[in-house]
Motif scaffolding. Structure first.
Motif, PDB file in Angstrom:
ATOM      1  N   GLU A   7       0.910  -1.173   0.070  1.00 42.53           N
ATOM      2  CA  GLU A   7       0.021   0.034   0.046  1.00 42.53           C
ATOM      3  C   GLU A   7       0.909   1.335  -0.222  1.00 42.53           C
ATOM      4  OE1 GLU A   7      -2.261   2.260  -0.245  1.00 42.53           O
ATOM      5  OE2 GLU A   7      -3.890   1.858   0.961  1.00 42.53           O
ATOM      6  N   ASP A   8       0.670   2.194  -0.731  1.00 42.08           N
ATOM      7  CA  ASP A   8       1.513   3.453  -1.027  1.00 42.08           C
ATOM      8  C   ASP A   8       1.021   4.523  -0.214  1.00 42.08           C
ATOM      9  OD1 ASP A   8      -0.989   3.415  -2.762  1.00 42.08           O
ATOM     10  OD2 ASP A   8      -0.278   5.265  -3.703  1.00 42.08           O
ATOM     11  N   GLU A   9      -0.310   4.499   0.300  1.00 47.52           N
ATOM     12  CA  GLU A   9      -0.700   5.449   1.219  1.00 47.52           C
ATOM     13  C   GLU A   9      -0.220   5.372   2.568  1.00 47.52           C
ATOM     14  OE1 GLU A   9      -5.157   6.690   0.597  1.00 47.52           O
ATOM     15  OE2 GLU A   9      -4.644   4.861  -0.954  1.00 47.52           O
ATOM     16  N   ASP A  51      -3.282  -3.216  -2.197  1.00 47.56           N
ATOM     17  CA  ASP A  51      -4.208  -2.367  -2.724  1.00 47.56           C
ATOM     18  C   ASP A  51      -4.107  -2.353  -4.164  1.00 47.56           C
ATOM     19  OD1 ASP A  51      -5.543   0.089  -2.476  1.00 47.56           O
ATOM     20  OD2 ASP A  51      -3.846   1.565  -2.687  1.00 47.56           O
ATOM     21  N   MET A  53      -4.736   0.524  -6.418  1.00 45.65           N
ATOM     22  CA  MET A  53      -4.011   1.564  -6.802  1.00 45.65           C
ATOM     23  C   MET A  53      -2.768   1.782  -6.225  1.00 45.65           C
ATOM     24  SD  MET A  53      -6.631   2.834  -8.643  1.00 45.65           S
ATOM     25  CE  MET A  53      -6.504   4.820  -8.882  1.00 45.65           C
ATOM     26  N   LYS A 101     -12.319   0.017   0.486  1.00 44.34           N
ATOM     27  CA  LYS A 101     -11.956   1.277   1.192  1.00 44.34           C
ATOM     28  C   LYS A 101     -12.960   2.425   1.274  1.00 44.34           C
ATOM     29  CE  LYS A 101      -6.996   1.690   0.698  1.00 44.34           C
ATOM     30  NZ  LYS A 101      -6.115   2.421  -0.185  1.00 44.34           N
TER      31      LYS A 101
HETATM   32 CA    CA Z   1      -3.283   3.218  -2.991  1.00 45.47          CA
END
Ligand code: CA
Length: 223
Positions: A7-9, A51, A53, A101
Motif C-alpha cells: 500500500e502506497d498511502e 491495494d 491503486m 476502502k
Molecule cells: Ca493506494
C-alpha cells in the motif's frame, strides 16, 4: 503468521500494520507494486494485503504476476472504488477476497482471520517428477536434493508443465498462463525461457524431464 501489506498511502499502511501487529501478526510493508511483487515472490507470507491503486505497477498487475509465477499465497485486495468491475477483475485474477476502502479495522481483521482459516488451495503444495521436487507455496525447487534457483517465468513454466505432466503443452498455452499480461508473447521468448529452465533442471541430471514435441510444444514426463 506473516503478512505483507502492499500500500502506497503511508497513513493507511501504518494503520493496517499497527493494528495487525497489536493482534500478534508479523507484518512487512511495501510502498509500491514492484517492490511488493519482489517481496511477495521471494519470501513466504501467509497472506498479502494488496491495494489496487499503486504507483507504477498496480495491484492487478502484481496479482497477475504473482499467480503467473505459481505462488498460491492468499491475497486480500483493497479497492478504493466501489466498482463491481474492480472486484470481478481481482477475483478473476486469483484474489481470495476483497475489501472496499474506507473500511473499519475490525472489518479488515475479520477478513484476514477468515482467509487464514481457509486452506491455501486444493492443489498439493508439492509437485514432483523423478527426483525433481517443486514446493509451489515455498517456491522452492530441488533436483536430486540440490537447490535450484529459477526466475519467476521459469518457475511459472515449470509449475505449469508439472500440473499438466504427461500432456503436451503448447507455446500458446504457456503464453496464456505464464505470460498472462502479454498473451501474444513471441514464441522465441518462451523458447529462451524453456532453454534456461532446462539448463537448470535437466543439465547434469538424468533423465531429462522436459521434452520438445516438434511442431506442438513441450512435454514433461511424469515418472
Ligand atoms: Ca493506494
Amino acid at each position: 503468521m506473516r503478512l505483507l501489506v502492499i500500500e502506497d498511502e503511508i497513513k493507511v499502511a501504518r494503520f493496517i500494520e499497527r493494528g495487525l501487529r497489536e493482534e500478534g501478526f508479523s507484518v512487512e510493508t511495501a510502498a509500491d507494486g514492484d517492490s511488493g511483487l519482489v517481496k511477495a515472490r521471494d519470501d513466504t507470507f501467509d497472506l498479502v494485503i494488496l491495494d489496487v491503486m499503486l504507483p507504477g505497477r498496480d495491484g492487478f498487475s502484481v496479482l497477475r504476476e504473482l499467480r503467473a509465477s505459481g505462488a498460491q499465497t492468499r491475497v486480500l485486495m483493497l479497492t478504493a472504488r466501489d466498482g463491481v468491475q474492480d472486484r470481478v477483475q481481482g477475483l478473476d485474477l486469483g484474489a481470495d477476497d476483497y475489501l472496499v476502502k474506507p473500511f473499519a479495522f475490525a472489518e479488515l481483521l475479520a477478513r484476514v482471520r477468515a482467509l487464514l482459516r481457509r486452506p491455501v488451495s486444493d492443489e498439493p503444495a508439492l509437485l514432483h517428477a523423478a527426483d525433481l521436487q517443486v514446493d509451489l507455496r515455498g517456491r522452492r525447487v530441488t533436483r536430486g536434493g540440490k537447490l535450484i534457483t529459477l526466475s519467476a517465468k521459469e518457475f511459472g513454466v515449470l509449475a505449469h508443465l508439472l500440473r499438466r505432466a504427461g500432456n503436451v503443452v503448447t507455446r500458446s498455452e504457456l503464453a496464456e498462463t505464464v505470460w498472462e499480461d502479454l498473451p501474444n508473447t513471441p514464441s522465441n521468448v518462451i523458447e529462451v525461457t524453456v532453454y534456461h529452465l532446462r539448463e537448470k533442471i535437466d543439465r547434469g541430471f538424468s533423465p531429462a524431464l522436459i521434452q520438445t514435441v516438434r511442431g506442438a510444444g513441450y512435454l514433461l514426463q511424469k515418472s
